[in-house]
Design an enzyme around this catalytic site. Sequence first.
Site, PDB file in Angstrom:
ATOM      1  N   GLU A   1       3.552  -5.955  -2.906  1.00 60.40           N
ATOM      2  CA  GLU A   1       4.901  -5.421  -3.089  1.00 60.40           C
ATOM      3  C   GLU A   1       4.860  -3.916  -3.330  1.00 60.40           C
ATOM      4  O   GLU A   1       4.075  -3.439  -4.158  1.00 60.40           O
ATOM      5  CB  GLU A   1       5.579  -6.072  -4.296  1.00 60.40           C
ATOM      6  CG  GLU A   1       5.807  -7.561  -4.170  1.00 60.40           C
ATOM      7  CD  GLU A   1       6.447  -8.123  -5.438  1.00 60.40           C
ATOM      8  OE1 GLU A   1       6.716  -9.338  -5.451  1.00 60.40           O
ATOM      9  OE2 GLU A   1       6.673  -7.373  -6.402  1.00 60.40           O
ATOM     10  N   CYS A   2       5.694  -3.187  -2.624  1.00 61.35           N
ATOM     11  CA  CYS A   2       5.940  -1.772  -2.866  1.00 61.35           C
ATOM     12  C   CYS A   2       4.622  -0.986  -2.979  1.00 61.35           C
ATOM     13  O   CYS A   2       3.969  -0.738  -1.979  1.00 61.35           O
ATOM     14  CB  CYS A   2       6.819  -1.591  -4.094  1.00 61.35           C
ATOM     15  SG  CYS A   2       7.724  -0.026  -4.105  1.00 61.35           S
TER      16      CYS A   2
END
Length: 464
Positions: A335-336
């Site tokens: 994620e991210c």
Amino acid sequence: MKIPRFLIAAGASGSGKTLLTCGILKALKNRGLQVASFKCGPDYIDPMFHSKVIRAKSRNLDTFFTPPEIVRHLLEINCMQQDIAVMEGVMGYYDGIGGTTSQASAYELAAVTKTPVVFVVNCKGMSVSILPYIQGFLEFKENSGIRGIILNQMSSMLYPRVKELIEETLPVKVLGYVPNVKECAIESRHLGLVLPDEVEQLQEKLGQLAEILEKTIDMEALLALAETAEDISASSPEAFSPDYGFTLDRPVKIGVARDEAFCFIYEDNLRLLKKMGAELVYFSPLQDSRLPEGIQGLLLYGGYPELYAEALAANTGMLESIRREFGNGIPVIAECGGFMYLHETMEDMEGCAHRMTGIIPGRAYRTPQLNRFGYIYVSSGGGTVFGEPLEQIPAHEFHYFDSTACGGDFLARKPVGRRSWNCMYGREHMLAGFPHLYYYGKPQIAKAFLQECSRYAPQSQSNV
């Protein structure tokens, strides 16, 4: 269940909620109380500060991510054997999704959890005008939930007169004030506050603030207000969806990146994974030379990898270990910041590119503004979540960096308005992209990931 509690809210961001919350938490701990703390909304950094104070993990409560029953369940299970719970609001009290609603606001969380609200007023530049300001928040909703007021940046000389004026005019009790305490301020950066470990003498600052608040806030009245909170009861999550009750036949070992660069982690995500049968093993992409031995899955959450890009690039042993395991088929969620780490190159804060794992064929680069900021729903397009096509996944994006290869296996759309865009990789053994996911909002994600991990036979790294 009886949970003495209150929620600290304000009229706007920058009103002093986080610093005041931490000071109150410290004061309560100094009194020998066992304290549970929560942050309203998807923020990662404020709970880190809470955790430093209470010496236990703070949690998020979010009425966009999860329905009311699940919110109340998470409040309940995280308050077991605690004396009191303190929640910190988000943005302005009534500010919710889309900039035009109160959905997912601090107000909605207070209403859903039946929690009395302490409203913080930044009094800088105001005296009598404080009254209509407070009155507006009290009357905007039929039941605002606001039961107490704390006046921030208020002088000790003016406070008694303003307190008397407010209580004579408005149906609310003033619980105290906070003088200007510049020496206790916390600095900010592009994604919000700096991290707790970066604040010099943090514990000393919080201790000093707690001493001040013991003198300027009526702590006995605050504790009495917490006791007025209604009892809450929550059904088991399994009654809402059977997927919450999923458990593997045999545990699987999951490697979780956790260090200064990768620290944006929802604690209740980890709780659900462990409940479903995961054994979590933490490692540092900054410090460790390879992945933990015998893992069957890999979690790369967000954080500040851009601040450590040079060090991450220099740790070639870890980069090669991740490439090797990915090539062997290990299931990965990124994620991210973790997604950026999977790129061929990632820029640092000065725009200098550094080589990363090379799994994502693209470049992660800095931009001058927030990109695709806020809550979204994510649905399967051409991709899946480890073989499961899922719809209406609640998620959140908050990043200044972007990518030349964001992925296009899912469709993200804003909950208010018509804006949408393609995002993420959801194929074979990888789920990766900028959106942050909250597993209690869609337990099928955790279930599908762990099922995929259970099918993976770990490869020996003895030759690394």
